[in-house]
Design a protein around this motif. Structure first.
Motif, PDB file in Angstrom:
ATOM      1  N   PHE A  29      -0.581 -13.655   6.420  1.00 30.20           N
ATOM      2  CA  PHE A  29      -1.063 -12.409   7.017  1.00 30.20           C
ATOM      3  C   PHE A  29      -0.893 -11.254   6.027  1.00 30.20           C
ATOM      4  O   PHE A  29      -1.812 -10.472   5.797  1.00 30.20           O
ATOM      5  N   ALA A  30       0.293 -11.160   5.440  1.00 34.74           N
ATOM      6  CA  ALA A  30       0.567 -10.076   4.486  1.00 34.74           C
ATOM      7  C   ALA A  30      -0.341 -10.169   3.263  1.00 34.74           C
ATOM      8  O   ALA A  30      -0.831  -9.142   2.775  1.00 34.74           O
ATOM      9  N   ASP A  31      -0.580 -11.377   2.764  1.00 35.22           N
ATOM     10  CA  ASP A  31      -1.480 -11.551   1.613  1.00 35.22           C
ATOM     11  C   ASP A  31      -2.875 -11.010   1.933  1.00 35.22           C
ATOM     12  O   ASP A  31      -3.472 -10.291   1.128  1.00 35.22           O
ATOM     13  N   ALA A  32      -3.393 -11.375   3.104  1.00 36.94           N
ATOM     14  CA  ALA A  32      -4.733 -10.932   3.493  1.00 36.94           C
ATOM     15  C   ALA A  32      -4.767  -9.421   3.724  1.00 36.94           C
ATOM     16  O   ALA A  32      -5.735  -8.750   3.375  1.00 36.94           O
ATOM     17  N   TYR A  33      -3.700  -8.888   4.288  1.00 37.77           N
ATOM     18  CA  TYR A  33      -3.590  -7.443   4.545  1.00 37.77           C
ATOM     19  C   TYR A  33      -3.627  -6.684   3.217  1.00 37.77           C
ATOM     20  O   TYR A  33      -4.384  -5.728   3.058  1.00 37.77           O
ATOM     21  N   VAL A  34      -2.811  -7.115   2.276  1.00 32.10           N
ATOM     22  CA  VAL A  34      -2.758  -6.469   0.966  1.00 32.10           C
ATOM     23  C   VAL A  34      -4.116  -6.596   0.256  1.00 32.10           C
ATOM     24  O   VAL A  34      -4.617  -5.626  -0.319  1.00 32.10           O
ATOM     25  N   ALA A  35      -4.718  -7.764   0.325  1.00 34.37           N
ATOM     26  CA  ALA A  35      -6.013  -7.975  -0.333  1.00 34.37           C
ATOM     27  C   ALA A  35      -7.075  -7.047   0.249  1.00 34.37           C
ATOM     28  O   ALA A  35      -7.870  -6.455  -0.497  1.00 34.37           O
ATOM     29  N   TYR A  36      -7.104  -6.906   1.574  1.00 32.70           N
ATOM     30  CA  TYR A  36      -8.083  -6.009   2.201  1.00 32.70           C
ATOM     31  C   TYR A  36      -7.873  -4.578   1.730  1.00 32.70           C
ATOM     32  O   TYR A  36      -8.822  -3.888   1.350  1.00 32.70           O
ATOM     33  N   ALA A  37      -6.639  -4.120   1.780  1.00 33.67           N
ATOM     34  CA  ALA A  37      -6.335  -2.734   1.419  1.00 33.67           C
ATOM     35  C   ALA A  37      -6.700  -2.440  -0.035  1.00 33.67           C
ATOM     36  O   ALA A  37      -7.260  -1.380  -0.338  1.00 33.67           O
ATOM     37  N   LEU A  38      -6.387  -3.367  -0.932  1.00 30.71           N
ATOM     38  CA  LEU A  38      -6.684  -3.140  -2.346  1.00 30.71           C
ATOM     39  C   LEU A  38      -8.182  -3.238  -2.637  1.00 30.71           C
ATOM     40  O   LEU A  38      -8.685  -2.568  -3.535  1.00 30.71           O
ATOM     41  N   ALA A  39      -8.890  -4.048  -1.860  1.00 30.51           N
ATOM     42  CA  ALA A  39     -10.343  -4.171  -2.039  1.00 30.51           C
ATOM     43  C   ALA A  39     -11.085  -2.964  -1.470  1.00 30.51           C
ATOM     44  O   ALA A  39     -12.184  -2.636  -1.919  1.00 30.51           O
ATOM     45  N   HIS A  40     -10.483  -2.294  -0.475  1.00 33.27           N
ATOM     46  CA  HIS A  40     -11.127  -1.168   0.209  1.00 33.27           C
ATOM     47  C   HIS A  40     -10.161   0.008   0.326  1.00 33.27           C
ATOM     48  O   HIS A  40      -9.792   0.408   1.430  1.00 33.27           O
TER      49      HIS A  40
ATOM     50  N   ARG B   6      -7.012   4.014   3.431  1.00 31.53           N
ATOM     51  CA  ARG B   6      -6.410   5.350   3.578  1.00 31.53           C
ATOM     52  C   ARG B   6      -6.897   6.028   4.850  1.00 31.53           C
ATOM     53  O   ARG B   6      -6.122   6.616   5.590  1.00 31.53           O
ATOM     54  N   MET B   7      -8.217   5.973   5.085  1.00 30.94           N
ATOM     55  CA  MET B   7      -8.798   6.626   6.248  1.00 30.94           C
ATOM     56  C   MET B   7      -8.291   6.022   7.554  1.00 30.94           C
ATOM     57  O   MET B   7      -8.064   6.727   8.527  1.00 30.94           O
ATOM     58  N   MET B   8      -8.065   4.726   7.581  1.00 28.49           N
ATOM     59  CA  MET B   8      -7.633   4.038   8.802  1.00 28.49           C
ATOM     60  C   MET B   8      -6.316   4.591   9.353  1.00 28.49           C
ATOM     61  O   MET B   8      -6.065   4.512  10.543  1.00 28.49           O
ATOM     62  N   TRP B   9      -5.488   5.113   8.490  1.00 30.26           N
ATOM     63  CA  TRP B   9      -4.167   5.592   8.905  1.00 30.26           C
ATOM     64  C   TRP B   9      -4.096   7.114   8.960  1.00 30.26           C
ATOM     65  O   TRP B   9      -3.014   7.664   9.125  1.00 30.26           O
TER      66      TRP B   9
ATOM     67  N   GLY C 161      -1.561   4.030  -7.591  1.00 23.53           N
ATOM     68  CA  GLY C 161      -1.276   3.771  -8.994  1.00 23.53           C
ATOM     69  C   GLY C 161       0.186   3.832  -9.377  1.00 23.53           C
ATOM     70  O   GLY C 161       0.527   3.822 -10.563  1.00 23.53           O
ATOM     71  N   ASN C 162       1.085   3.872  -8.388  1.00 25.29           N
ATOM     72  CA  ASN C 162       2.520   3.897  -8.684  1.00 25.29           C
ATOM     73  C   ASN C 162       3.069   2.512  -9.015  1.00 25.29           C
ATOM     74  O   ASN C 162       4.063   2.397  -9.727  1.00 25.29           O
ATOM     75  N   PHE C 163       2.450   1.480  -8.466  1.00 25.01           N
ATOM     76  CA  PHE C 163       2.791   0.096  -8.786  1.00 25.01           C
ATOM     77  C   PHE C 163       1.555  -0.561  -9.356  1.00 25.01           C
ATOM     78  O   PHE C 163       0.434  -0.186  -9.027  1.00 25.01           O
ATOM     79  N   VAL C 164       1.763  -1.562 -10.180  1.00 21.74           N
ATOM     80  CA  VAL C 164       0.665  -2.392 -10.666  1.00 21.74           C
ATOM     81  C   VAL C 164       0.917  -3.819 -10.192  1.00 21.74           C
ATOM     82  O   VAL C 164       2.031  -4.172  -9.821  1.00 21.74           O
ATOM     83  N   ALA C 165      -0.110  -4.621 -10.215  1.00 16.54           N
ATOM     84  CA  ALA C 165       0.054  -6.023  -9.847  1.00 16.54           C
ATOM     85  C   ALA C 165       1.095  -6.652 -10.755  1.00 16.54           C
ATOM     86  O   ALA C 165       1.044  -6.488 -11.973  1.00 16.54           O
ATOM     87  N   ALA C 166       2.048  -7.327 -10.157  1.00 14.25           N
ATOM     88  CA  ALA C 166       3.120  -7.937 -10.949  1.00 14.25           C
ATOM     89  C   ALA C 166       3.600  -9.207 -10.262  1.00 14.25           C
ATOM     90  O   ALA C 166       3.403  -9.404  -9.064  1.00 14.25           O
ATOM     91  N   ILE C 167       4.245 -10.026 -11.049  1.00 10.88           N
ATOM     92  CA  ILE C 167       4.820 -11.282 -10.568  1.00 10.88           C
ATOM     93  C   ILE C 167       6.336 -11.127 -10.543  1.00 10.88           C
ATOM     94  O   ILE C 167       6.932 -10.610 -11.485  1.00 10.88           O
ATOM     95  N   ASP C 168       6.934 -11.580  -9.456  1.00 10.85           N
ATOM     96  CA  ASP C 168       8.394 -11.579  -9.360  1.00 10.85           C
ATOM     97  C   ASP C 168       8.948 -12.544 -10.415  1.00 10.85           C
ATOM     98  O   ASP C 168       8.533 -13.700 -10.496  1.00 10.85           O
TER      99      ASP C 168
ATOM    100  N   TYR D  78       4.029  -0.564   0.213  1.00 13.40           N
ATOM    101  CA  TYR D  78       3.665  -1.250  -1.033  1.00 13.40           C
ATOM    102  C   TYR D  78       2.187  -1.017  -1.342  1.00 13.40           C
ATOM    103  O   TYR D  78       1.815  -0.679  -2.472  1.00 13.40           O
ATOM    104  N   VAL D  79       1.350  -1.200  -0.324  1.00 12.11           N
ATOM    105  CA  VAL D  79      -0.091  -1.018  -0.509  1.00 12.11           C
ATOM    106  C   VAL D  79      -0.401   0.420  -0.916  1.00 12.11           C
ATOM    107  O   VAL D  79      -1.189   0.655  -1.843  1.00 12.11           O
ATOM    108  N   ALA D  80       0.206   1.385  -0.234  1.00  9.73           N
ATOM    109  CA  ALA D  80      -0.041   2.793  -0.567  1.00  9.73           C
ATOM    110  C   ALA D  80       0.356   3.092  -2.013  1.00  9.73           C
ATOM    111  O   ALA D  80      -0.368   3.796  -2.741  1.00  9.73           O
ATOM    112  N   MET D  81       1.487   2.549  -2.441  1.00  8.38           N
ATOM    113  CA  MET D  81       1.931   2.769  -3.821  1.00  8.38           C
ATOM    114  C   MET D  81       0.982   2.098  -4.821  1.00  8.38           C
ATOM    115  O   MET D  81       0.704   2.654  -5.888  1.00  8.38           O
ATOM    116  N   ARG D  82       0.458   0.927  -4.480  1.00  6.75           N
ATOM    117  CA  ARG D  82      -0.512   0.258  -5.361  1.00  6.75           C
ATOM    118  C   ARG D  82      -1.803   1.064  -5.442  1.00  6.75           C
ATOM    119  O   ARG D  82      -2.339   1.286  -6.537  1.00  6.75           O
ATOM    120  N   ILE D  83      -2.303   1.499  -4.294  1.00  8.57           N
ATOM    121  CA  ILE D  83      -3.554   2.254  -4.274  1.00  8.57           C
ATOM    122  C   ILE D  83      -3.418   3.542  -5.079  1.00  8.57           C
ATOM    123  O   ILE D  83      -4.336   3.933  -5.808  1.00  8.57           O
TER     124      ILE D  83
END
Length: 196
Positions: A90-101, A106-109, A171-178, A164-169
């Motif tokens: 669920f979280a993977d799909a949520y993050v993917a949607y937010a980053l794709a759109h 932003r508007m949804m919230w 530009g405060n975080f970038v895609a990274a691997i643990d 996390y999503v807000a910070m990625r959108i």
């Protein structure tokens, strides 16, 4: 209205056009006049469907929440049957949607721009995590004394994912691997919260 344009189809045309403007230029660009102009209809035509800009943005948010819930619920359903795997899917799909759109997300919230009294919107926001709540309760156990813990964990999970999503959108975080698990950062964060 365009010649031959069915009344119900006009509403969907306006929503689709508004989503295109939102994606391209952000929420500030989405006005009744701009949507009418881009749809090729008179500036008065949208009034039959949307009383004002807030009503238009609320309709967009409803569509976006439906899309987010549909994708995230499908990912959760396709995951292995363990509650932990379903939460992560669920979280993977949520993050993917937010980053794709990002502009849609932003508007949804932006409840200051939407109508929080709109029943469809309220039901979608309230029900977004319904399946995940079941999974969290399954992880925590079904005892009554653990119900508060499950609710608190669900709020913490949704807050972390949203943050996390807000910070990625932004530009405060970038895609990274643990580094320890080798998994995407957001997945590793969730796994730390819910346990291995």
């Amino acid at each position: 209205m365009k010649r031959g344009q069915h009344h119900g189809a006009l509403r969907q045309l306006l929503i689709d056009t508004a989503l295109g403007l939102l994606d391209r230029d952000g929420v500030e660009a989405v006005t009744i006049r701009a949507v009418a102009r881009a749809s090729g209809v008179s500036h008065a035509a949208p009034a039959n469907h949307f009383a004002d800009r807030r009503a238009l943005l609320t309709a967009l948010a409803v569509q976006c929440f439906i899309d987010l819930r549909t994708g995230a619920s499908a990912a959760r359903a396709a995951a292995s049957p363990s509650p932990r795997a379903r939460i992560i899917a669920f979280a993977d799909a949520y993050v993917a949607y937010a980053l794709a759109h990002p502009n849609r997300y932003r508007m949804m919230w932006r409840m200051d721009m939407l109508d929080p009294g709109d029943r469809a919107l309220a039901d979608l926001v309230d029900g977004l995590y319904a399946g995940v709540e079941e999974d969290v309760r399954a992880l925590r156990g079904k005892d009554a004394h653990n119900a508060g813990d499950a609710t608190t964990l669900l709020i913490a999970l949704s807050s972390v994912v949203h943050g996390y999503v807000a910070m990625r959108i932004d530009g405060n975080f970038v895609a990274a691997i643990d580094e320890t698990s080798g998994k995407p950062r957001h997945e590793a964060i969730i796994e730390q919260m819910i346990g291995q």
